[in-house]
Design a protein around this motif. Structure first.
Motif, PDB file in Angstrom:
ATOM      1  N   UNK A  19       0.838  -1.194   0.000  1.00  0.00           N
ATOM      2  CA  UNK A  19       0.000   0.000   0.000  1.00  0.00           C
ATOM      3  C   UNK A  19       0.867   1.235   0.000  1.00  0.00           C
ATOM      4  N   UNK A  20       0.617   2.121   0.919  1.00  0.00           N
ATOM      5  CA  UNK A  20       1.402   3.351   1.031  1.00  0.00           C
ATOM      6  C   UNK A  20       2.799   3.035   1.559  1.00  0.00           C
ATOM      7  N   UNK A  21       3.777   3.819   1.167  1.00  0.00           N
ATOM      8  CA  UNK A  21       5.151   3.599   1.602  1.00  0.00           C
ATOM      9  C   UNK A  21       5.447   4.311   2.926  1.00  0.00           C
ATOM     10  N   UNK A  22       4.741   5.419   3.207  1.00  0.00           N
ATOM     11  CA  UNK A  22       5.010   6.221   4.392  1.00  0.00           C
ATOM     12  C   UNK A  22       3.774   6.303   5.278  1.00  0.00           C
ATOM     13  N   UNK A  23       3.980   6.477   6.591  1.00  0.00           N
ATOM     14  CA  UNK A  23       2.867   6.604   7.530  1.00  0.00           C
ATOM     15  C   UNK A  23       2.737   8.018   8.082  1.00  0.00           C
ATOM     16  N   UNK A  24       3.672   8.894   7.778  1.00  0.00           N
ATOM     17  CA  UNK A  24       3.628  10.275   8.252  1.00  0.00           C
ATOM     18  C   UNK A  24       4.067  11.216   7.143  1.00  0.00           C
ATOM     19  N   UNK A  25       3.359  12.338   7.017  1.00  0.00           N
ATOM     20  CA  UNK A  25       3.685  13.372   6.039  1.00  0.00           C
ATOM     21  C   UNK A  25       3.630  14.727   6.740  1.00  0.00           C
ATOM     22  N   UNK A  26       4.577  15.607   6.435  1.00  0.00           N
ATOM     23  CA  UNK A  26       4.521  16.958   6.991  1.00  0.00           C
ATOM     24  C   UNK A  26       3.356  17.705   6.347  1.00  0.00           C
ATOM     25  N   UNK A  27       2.907  18.765   7.018  1.00  0.00           N
ATOM     26  CA  UNK A  27       1.760  19.538   6.506  1.00  0.00           C
ATOM     27  C   UNK A  27       1.990  20.089   5.113  1.00  0.00           C
ATOM     28  N   UNK A  28       3.237  20.493   4.814  1.00  0.00           N
ATOM     29  CA  UNK A  28       3.505  21.069   3.496  1.00  0.00           C
ATOM     30  C   UNK A  28       3.906  20.011   2.464  1.00  0.00           C
ATOM     31  N   UNK A  29       3.971  18.732   2.896  1.00  0.00           N
ATOM     32  CA  UNK A  29       4.258  17.642   1.968  1.00  0.00           C
ATOM     33  C   UNK A  29       5.719  17.493   1.576  1.00  0.00           C
ATOM     34  N   UNK A  30       6.621  18.219   2.232  1.00  0.00           N
ATOM     35  CA  UNK A  30       8.029  18.144   1.856  1.00  0.00           C
ATOM     36  C   UNK A  30       8.796  17.051   2.594  1.00  0.00           C
ATOM     37  N   UNK A  31       8.204  16.501   3.672  1.00  0.00           N
ATOM     38  CA  UNK A  31       8.882  15.450   4.438  1.00  0.00           C
ATOM     39  C   UNK A  31       7.930  14.277   4.640  1.00  0.00           C
ATOM     40  N   UNK A  32       8.468  13.071   4.532  1.00  0.00           N
ATOM     41  CA  UNK A  32       7.684  11.854   4.708  1.00  0.00           C
ATOM     42  C   UNK A  32       8.529  10.861   5.485  1.00  0.00           C
ATOM     43  N   UNK A  33       7.865   9.988   6.255  1.00  0.00           N
ATOM     44  CA  UNK A  33       8.599   8.990   7.027  1.00  0.00           C
ATOM     45  C   UNK A  33       7.698   7.803   7.322  1.00  0.00           C
ATOM     46  N   UNK A  34       8.299   6.672   7.582  1.00  0.00           N
ATOM     47  CA  UNK A  34       7.559   5.488   8.012  1.00  0.00           C
ATOM     48  C   UNK A  34       7.801   5.332   9.514  1.00  0.00           C
ATOM     49  N   UNK A  35       6.869   5.846  10.304  1.00  0.00           N
ATOM     50  CA  UNK A  35       7.013   5.840  11.759  1.00  0.00           C
ATOM     51  C   UNK A  35       6.523   4.540  12.382  1.00  0.00           C
ATOM     52  N   UNK A  36       5.462   3.978  11.859  1.00  0.00           N
ATOM     53  CA  UNK A  36       4.865   2.768  12.431  1.00  0.00           C
ATOM     54  C   UNK A  36       5.563   1.541  11.894  1.00  0.00           C
ATOM     55  N   UNK A  37       6.089   0.726  12.792  1.00  0.00           N
ATOM     56  CA  UNK A  37       6.786  -0.489  12.394  1.00  0.00           C
ATOM     57  C   UNK A  37       6.365  -1.636  13.302  1.00  0.00           C
ATOM     58  N   UNK A  38       6.383  -2.840  12.745  1.00  0.00           N
ATOM     59  CA  UNK A  38       6.120  -4.047  13.516  1.00  0.00           C
ATOM     60  C   UNK A  38       7.373  -4.909  13.457  1.00  0.00           C
ATOM     61  N   UNK A  39       8.015  -5.085  14.584  1.00  0.00           N
ATOM     62  CA  UNK A  39       9.225  -5.891  14.668  1.00  0.00           C
ATOM     63  C   UNK A  39       8.871  -7.204  15.351  1.00  0.00           C
ATOM     64  N   UNK A  40       9.002  -8.296  14.624  1.00  0.00           N
ATOM     65  CA  UNK A  40       8.633  -9.613  15.155  1.00  0.00           C
ATOM     66  C   UNK A  40       9.719 -10.630  14.824  1.00  0.00           C
ATOM     67  N   UNK A  41       9.697 -11.731  15.552  1.00  0.00           N
ATOM     68  CA  UNK A  41      10.684 -12.779  15.314  1.00  0.00           C
ATOM     69  C   UNK A  41      10.294 -13.617  14.103  1.00  0.00           C
ATOM     70  N   UNK A  42      11.284 -14.309  13.546  1.00  0.00           N
ATOM     71  CA  UNK A  42      11.029 -15.210  12.409  1.00  0.00           C
ATOM     72  C   UNK A  42      10.011 -16.281  12.809  1.00  0.00           C
TER      73      UNK A  42
END
Length: 60
Positions: A19-42
């Motif tokens: 789906x989407x690559x990023x979970x957070x976008x700045x108000x002006x759209x110049x910065x994006x990041x993936x803040x939400x992550x799920x870290x699990x064992x194999x």
């Protein structure tokens, strides 16, 4: 780099996203990041048959 090192030390996997690559976008759209992550064992991935995570639209 430190986060990647931590993930390696803990022997967990950052589940791939669809789906989407990023979970957070700045108000002006110049910065994006993936803040939400799920870290699990194999083992958890195998037992739960987890293949990835879906990031949908954020309409807040």
């Amino acid at each position: 780099m430190e986060f990647s090192h931590f993930v390696d030390l803990m022997e967990v996997v950052d589940i791939p996203v669809s789906g989407k690559q990023f979970t957070w976008f700045s108000n002006d759209g110049t910065a994006m990041s993936r803040l939400d992550r799920f870290l699990v064992s194999e083992g958890f991935i195998d037992k739960g048959r987890i293949s990835g995570q879906w990031i949908g639209d954020c309409d807040v």
